[in-house]
Design an enzyme around this catalytic site. Sequence first.
Site, PDB file in Angstrom:
ATOM      1  CG  ASP A   1      -5.115   1.930  10.352  1.00 45.44           C
ATOM      2  OD1 ASP A   1      -4.838   2.631  11.341  1.00 45.44           O
ATOM      3  OD2 ASP A   1      -4.389   1.841   9.342  1.00 45.44           O
TER       4      ASP A   1
ATOM      5  CD  GLU B   1      12.373 -11.831   4.995  1.00 48.78           C
ATOM      6  OE1 GLU B   1      13.028 -11.093   4.229  1.00 48.78           O
ATOM      7  OE2 GLU B   1      11.163 -11.667   5.218  1.00 48.78           O
TER       8      GLU B   1
ATOM      9  CG  ASP C   1       6.588 -11.853  -0.157  1.00 48.35           C
ATOM     10  OD1 ASP C   1       7.167 -12.655  -0.910  1.00 48.35           O
ATOM     11  OD2 ASP C   1       6.821 -10.624  -0.149  1.00 48.35           O
TER      12      ASP C   1
ATOM     13  NE  ARG D   1       2.028   6.722   0.706  1.00 49.47           N
ATOM     14  CZ  ARG D   1       2.721   7.237   1.710  1.00 49.47           C
ATOM     15  NH1 ARG D   1       3.162   6.427   2.669  1.00 49.47           N
ATOM     16  NH2 ARG D   1       2.981   8.529   1.769  1.00 49.47           N
ATOM     17  CB  ILE D   2       0.156  -1.702   1.214  1.00 52.75           C
ATOM     18  CG1 ILE D   2       1.501  -1.179   0.729  1.00 52.75           C
ATOM     19  CG2 ILE D   2      -0.076  -3.127   0.709  1.00 52.75           C
ATOM     20  CD1 ILE D   2       2.695  -1.939   1.263  1.00 52.75           C
TER      21      ILE D   2
ATOM     22  CG  HIS E   1      10.776  -9.677   1.653  1.00 48.35           C
ATOM     23  ND1 HIS E   1      11.274  -9.362   2.883  1.00 48.35           N
ATOM     24  CD2 HIS E   1       9.992  -8.622   1.297  1.00 48.35           C
ATOM     25  CE1 HIS E   1      10.820  -8.182   3.261  1.00 48.35           C
ATOM     26  NE2 HIS E   1      10.037  -7.710   2.306  1.00 48.35           N
TER      27      HIS E   1
ATOM     28  CB  CYS F   1       2.617  -9.060   1.568  1.00 52.27           C
ATOM     29  SG  CYS F   1       2.089 -10.422   0.521  1.00 52.27           S
ATOM     30  CB  ALA F   2       2.916  -6.653   6.684  1.00 52.91           C
TER      31      ALA F   2
END
Length: 565
Positions: A168, A258, A253, A148-149, A280, A227-228
């Site tokens: 993919d 974390e 991110d 989706r992203i 994040h 960003c994953a």
Amino acid sequence: MKIVLAEKVSPATLAILQKEPGWNCVTADKITDLHAELADADALIVRSAVQADAALLASAPRLRIIGRAGVGVDNIDAAEATKRGIVVMNTPGANAVAVAEFTLGLMIAMARDIPRANATMHAAKWDKKSLQGSELRGKTLGIVGCGRIGLEVARRANSFGMTVLGYDPFIAPVIARENSITLVPIDEIFSSSDFLSLHVGLTPQTEGLINKTSLAIMKKGVRIVNCARGELIVDEALAEAVRSGKVAGAALDVFRHEPLHKSPTPSPYIGLDNVLLSPHIAGSTDEAQEAIGIQLANQVRDFLKLGVVQNAVNVASLSEEEYAELSPYIEMADRLGQLLGHATGSGTTNTSLGQVEGISLTYNGRLAQLKTDLLRNAAIAGILHGADGVNRINASAAAADRGIRVQEDKREHVPGGTGATLSLTIHWARKSSNENSERGDWTGLATVLHGHSPRLLSYDGIDIEAELAGTLIVIRNHDVPGVIGRIGTLLGESQLNIASFALGRRRASGPAAPAADATESAAPQALAVIQLDTAAAPSALEKAVADLRSVPAITSVRVVDLPLL
């Protein structure tokens, strides 16, 4: 109905549930004892703070559903929920636009050096000459993971005039074409991209995807966005590549640990001006959080009113007796899917045979009489192992989203053999060097022995009996003297102990080849599935695989890591 909202949600989320007549919605500000509040609750809605563990679930005998406002369900004991017949739902995709916009924003910030421009201006410096940047237009963006992203990122990158490459194994070519994505092997992604953006889930195959080896084949001056998942990157390797100038910039991110200050070692990125760091926040927008809450409220309402299950992360509702009979076969189907998925190149190398176009399942004997939805989804989830967000409940929908056709057949009366087997076939396609389309199949047959042991019975038409568990080395070879002994020797030299060694072979058609030509393609073909008795050291296993591939009679070697029993 009683719905307990154990954490703060948006007013729109609460409004959807409160519209239902007779529903009692208990909000977080009114809860003094969550265990007591759940004693007569039908639904529980959480975010990330509440731990829905076995102890909490034990206090909720009526609970039918747990809704997680977000994607991750690490704070929910899904196995315990399944045992208790509780559906666990999350909300994947609701923040896809937010993450995609943030990704493009980071790319622009790197290309135009916006953070440094801001810093110099706040320092009362007019440093215009050193701040000449570059445009996104005309650059090549490589996207690893076209879920989706990834698709949302591609759509926005197209509007900037970028050339978009994608990797993919689980997306159909037609979906890629509709989004102007050119599917290529991952090594081509690395070698051709000016910008590289990661959008895959964390699996054994994707952990450490960006490492010293992959960085070495990238363009000088590449810019990387993540960003994953933080674990996709070997931090020390990326930091060194930034310092050396190989990588012009990185925007991160997500991180292995974390917050960063909780890391056992200092972050290697601190102090690197051309590495952008954010805590994040890619999916953290007002709109995304509102969309997540509304989506979850609708899912919970539809389940409680209609029994509709959407975006569940655990098995669907079954009676205790049904689940007891079916669960070993669910696990078997997942493992068989993973085995075949490896054959299509579901790892992170460029050895993929192509894209998965279709999946066929045949349930034989007793399996044909059972509820097979979970078997189907488990097999698909195994094949798509590594695709972000795919699980045993949403696997069919994930396959449909990727344009993968799924066909099922049931055969209750099968002469001879075991009483319950699953035949699974992956239909793949690829373009050859001359741009002609090629197609092929990988097929496996499996069952469960002794009520708990998943067993491979046939692989690509070759009969074989092997346990689907642990680290497996799958070897194809010409059936000539000395191969088995050579395999044992090479594994022994690498200090790899063999737990089991299964053999099978297919006779070639026509007269047998002369001994002198025994390693030619006309020779009989053989298959070996070797199970190692302990987890092998990566270096030892890597050396053994390289040595095995150098044996002339061996045509292919693959390593498949499956869960231990």
